[in-house]
Design an enzyme around this catalytic site. Structure first.
Site, PDB file in Angstrom:
ATOM      1  N   ASP A 290     -32.278 103.039  -9.833  1.00  0.00           N
ATOM      2  CA  ASP A 290     -32.568 101.611  -9.780  1.00  0.00           C
ATOM      3  C   ASP A 290     -32.641 101.160  -8.304  1.00  0.00           C
ATOM      4  O   ASP A 290     -33.297 101.793  -7.494  1.00  0.00           O
ATOM      5  CB  ASP A 290     -31.514 100.845 -10.583  1.00  0.00           C
ATOM      6  CG  ASP A 290     -31.888  99.390 -10.812  1.00  0.00           C
ATOM      7  OD1 ASP A 290     -32.674  99.116 -11.732  1.00  0.00           O
ATOM      8  OD2 ASP A 290     -31.391  98.530 -10.063  1.00  0.00           O
ATOM      9  N   TRP A 291     -31.973 100.039  -7.939  1.00  0.00           N
ATOM     10  CA  TRP A 291     -32.004  99.574  -6.554  1.00  0.00           C
ATOM     11  C   TRP A 291     -31.381 100.574  -5.589  1.00  0.00           C
ATOM     12  O   TRP A 291     -31.684 100.555  -4.388  1.00  0.00           O
ATOM     13  CB  TRP A 291     -31.299  98.224  -6.441  1.00  0.00           C
ATOM     14  CG  TRP A 291     -32.249  97.073  -6.487  1.00  0.00           C
ATOM     15  CD1 TRP A 291     -32.540  96.287  -7.564  1.00  0.00           C
ATOM     16  CD2 TRP A 291     -33.047  96.576  -5.413  1.00  0.00           C
ATOM     17  NE1 TRP A 291     -33.474  95.329  -7.229  1.00  0.00           N
ATOM     18  CE2 TRP A 291     -33.803  95.486  -5.905  1.00  0.00           C
ATOM     19  CE3 TRP A 291     -33.210  96.947  -4.077  1.00  0.00           C
ATOM     20  CZ2 TRP A 291     -34.687  94.765  -5.117  1.00  0.00           C
ATOM     21  CZ3 TRP A 291     -34.095  96.227  -3.284  1.00  0.00           C
ATOM     22  CH2 TRP A 291     -34.827  95.154  -3.811  1.00  0.00           C
ATOM     23  N   TRP A 331     -38.097  92.511 -17.492  1.00  0.00           N
ATOM     24  CA  TRP A 331     -36.706  92.388 -17.027  1.00  0.00           C
ATOM     25  C   TRP A 331     -36.575  91.232 -16.041  1.00  0.00           C
ATOM     26  O   TRP A 331     -35.646  90.425 -16.138  1.00  0.00           O
ATOM     27  CB  TRP A 331     -36.269  93.700 -16.395  1.00  0.00           C
ATOM     28  CG  TRP A 331     -35.098  93.604 -15.458  1.00  0.00           C
ATOM     29  CD1 TRP A 331     -35.125  93.683 -14.099  1.00  0.00           C
ATOM     30  CD2 TRP A 331     -33.716  93.421 -15.818  1.00  0.00           C
ATOM     31  NE1 TRP A 331     -33.864  93.560 -13.581  1.00  0.00           N
ATOM     32  CE2 TRP A 331     -32.974  93.402 -14.604  1.00  0.00           C
ATOM     33  CE3 TRP A 331     -33.051  93.271 -17.024  1.00  0.00           C
ATOM     34  CZ2 TRP A 331     -31.597  93.230 -14.590  1.00  0.00           C
ATOM     35  CZ3 TRP A 331     -31.673  93.114 -17.011  1.00  0.00           C
ATOM     36  CH2 TRP A 331     -30.959  93.088 -15.811  1.00  0.00           C
ATOM     37  N   HIS A 446     -31.988 103.408 -19.137  1.00  0.00           N
ATOM     38  CA  HIS A 446     -32.135 103.088 -17.724  1.00  0.00           C
ATOM     39  C   HIS A 446     -30.943 103.575 -16.904  1.00  0.00           C
ATOM     40  O   HIS A 446     -31.119 104.109 -15.798  1.00  0.00           O
ATOM     41  CB  HIS A 446     -32.298 101.575 -17.565  1.00  0.00           C
ATOM     42  CG  HIS A 446     -32.465 101.124 -16.151  1.00  0.00           C
ATOM     43  ND1 HIS A 446     -33.572 101.441 -15.390  1.00  0.00           N
ATOM     44  CD2 HIS A 446     -31.655 100.386 -15.343  1.00  0.00           C
ATOM     45  CE1 HIS A 446     -33.447 100.912 -14.178  1.00  0.00           C
ATOM     46  NE2 HIS A 446     -32.291 100.270 -14.118  1.00  0.00           N
TER      47      HIS A 446
END
Length: 465
Positions: A290-291, A331, A446
């Site tokens: 993710d980030w 999202w 995720h």
């Protein structure tokens, strides 16, 4: 040294004390100074070595520089300098060189004072200029400021900034599967006094030993924190490696700026670059999702010698040249429409194997709306257009991974991820030189790390070969 101060000395020393208080508010040692000529303040100064990354930026030096500019002359004849603490040897020498008429200080400094406490540079008749020195003016007030400043740091080495919040410690007690002691730092230049939390487990080795031992640097994304890696960390540690897992500012046990606008791609990236340099991490396997990947994949090109490998899971490089995935756009819209979404419920929905206490742990950093600025700020921060913050450096990173990366790589994909799933990851895979076929996890979504034990075991074998 005269015993009787001039009538206006207390007035001008109070102005210097105001500068000292201003220094303390920015995290600097509270020392302030003013320069006076003909009864008028012509310059002020406050301690700023931390902010300016300048060991010479003592209050007196700052004030002398400003006074010289104001008068158009580096000779400050006829001027008086007021400072709340006895000057050190550096500042005393500068004062003599400036040919000040008088120096008036407040509290004595028994450790470094060069106006009578440790030595007295002003008492050497061989020096071609003699400056009159007066000490002890409002000494108690200056000493009180210093005692309060250092007492606060002894009791609390990471004081909370007025524009930030900190989740209570009791929210992080007895979290399932997370037994590790917290570590904090707040003196990185980019942090500007904000406290950053990180885990640091396993051996901390010298550089020669680190050539033989891996350091797993685990970077989380939004809305997670270092708790996300609790299933992978034990596997990494069992291999004899070191594991470092920071909480991004705004997440986990790190401080949380109150304003959404405090968060930018460039700033968070700079914090991570400084963090890696500060801990002098070497032989790193970069672990991202993710980030953690949006930011983390832009880091190794700045210091390739520090990195041995890359373990990449459900993330992307947002270069501004390719449309963002429909899953991510959905999202982002959900976050905008429902900014108070339940983080625990989000994890429970995508990870049915997790227990209620594990899901609830993801809510620990966010006791109320004020602590959630990062959760609101991060979705719109993803670079969407070529000139967005972070897009250019992401394009540069893409070139690095495809043409300059010399380390080992491994990719794991949670196939149930509706946001950054297999199509997005396959595109990223094509840009990483030498990356073998990805590990596919049919049950994972995720947050791939919630299925992380098997991935960690494969990764240890892969990067230890």
């Amino acid at each position: 040294m005269p015993d009787t101060p001039a009538p206006d000395d207390a007035h001008f020393m109070r102005l210097a004390l105001a500068e000292a208080r201003a220094a303390a508010e920015t995290g600097e040692v509270p020392v302030g100074a003013v320069v006076v000529k003909d009864g008028r303040v012509i310059a002020t100064g406050r301690n700023a070595p931390i902010d300016g990354l300048d060991p010479t930026a003592h209050a007196e030096i700052v004030a002398l520089r400003a006074a010289a500019q104001a008068l158009g002359n580096y000779r400050l004849e006829g001027c008086t300098l007021y400072v709340t603490l006895e000057p050190c040897a550096m500042c005393s020498g500068a004062m003599l060189h400036a040919r000040l008429a008088r120096v008036v200080f407040g509290a004595a400094d028994p450790k470094t004072g060069a106006a009578g406490s440790v030595l007295n540079l002003f008492d050497h008749r061989q020096i071609n200029h003699q400056t009159v020195v007066q000490g002890g003016v409002l000494a108690d007030e200056g000493a009180h400021l210093l005692r309060g400043f250092f007492k606060e740091r002894r009791v609390n080495p990471h004081p909370l900034r007025d524009d930030a919040l900190r989740a209570p410690d009791d929210r992080f007690q007895v979290l399932p599967g997370y037994p590790w002691a917290p570590h904090y730092l707040s003196d990185l230049p980019a942090l500007d006094g904000l406290r950053m939390h990180y885990l640091d487990e396993g051996p901390v080795l010298g550089s020669a030993q680190e050539d033989r031992h891996l350091t797993w640097l685990c970077l989380h994304g939004n809305p997670a924190w270092s708790y996300l890696y609790r299933k992978m960390i034990p596997v990494f540690l069992a291999s004899g490696a070191r594991v470092v897992a920071p909480d991004l500012v705004g997440f986990g046990r790190s401080d949380k700026p109150k304003k959404d606008s405090a968060h930018t791609f460039t700033w968070h990236r700079q914090v991570l670059l400084e963090f890696i340099e500060r801990l002098d991490l070497r032989n790193v396997v970069l672990v991202v999702q993710d980030w953690g990947g949006l930011l983390g994949l832009t880091l190794p090109m700045e210091a390739p010698h520090r990195y041995r490998g890359l373990l990449v899971m459900n993330t992307t490089l947002a270069t501004g040249e390719v449309p963002l995935s429909p899953g991510f756009l959905a999202w982002r819209n959900m976050c905008a429409q429902n900014p108070e979404f339940d983080v625990a419920r989000l994890f429970a929905r995508g990870n049915p194997q997790m227990g209620p206490d594990e899901c609830a742990a993801y809510n620990a950093p966010f006791p109320d709306r004020g602590h959630r600025a990062a959760l609101r700020a991060f979705p719109p921060m993803v670079p969407e257009h070529a000139d967005d913050d972070g897009a250019a450096v992401s394009r540069r990173a893409r070139t690095f991974w495809s043409t300059q990366w010399k380390g080992l790589s491994l990719m794991a994909i949670g196939e149930q991820d509706p946001v950054l799933g297999e199509p997005v990851m396959r595109a990223l895979h094509a840009s990483i030189h030498g990356c073998p076929d990805p590990l596919l996890l049919p049950e994972a979504g995720h947050f791939v790390q919630e299925h992380g034990e098997a991935i960690a075991r494969d990764a240890v074998r892969h990067f230890s070969a």
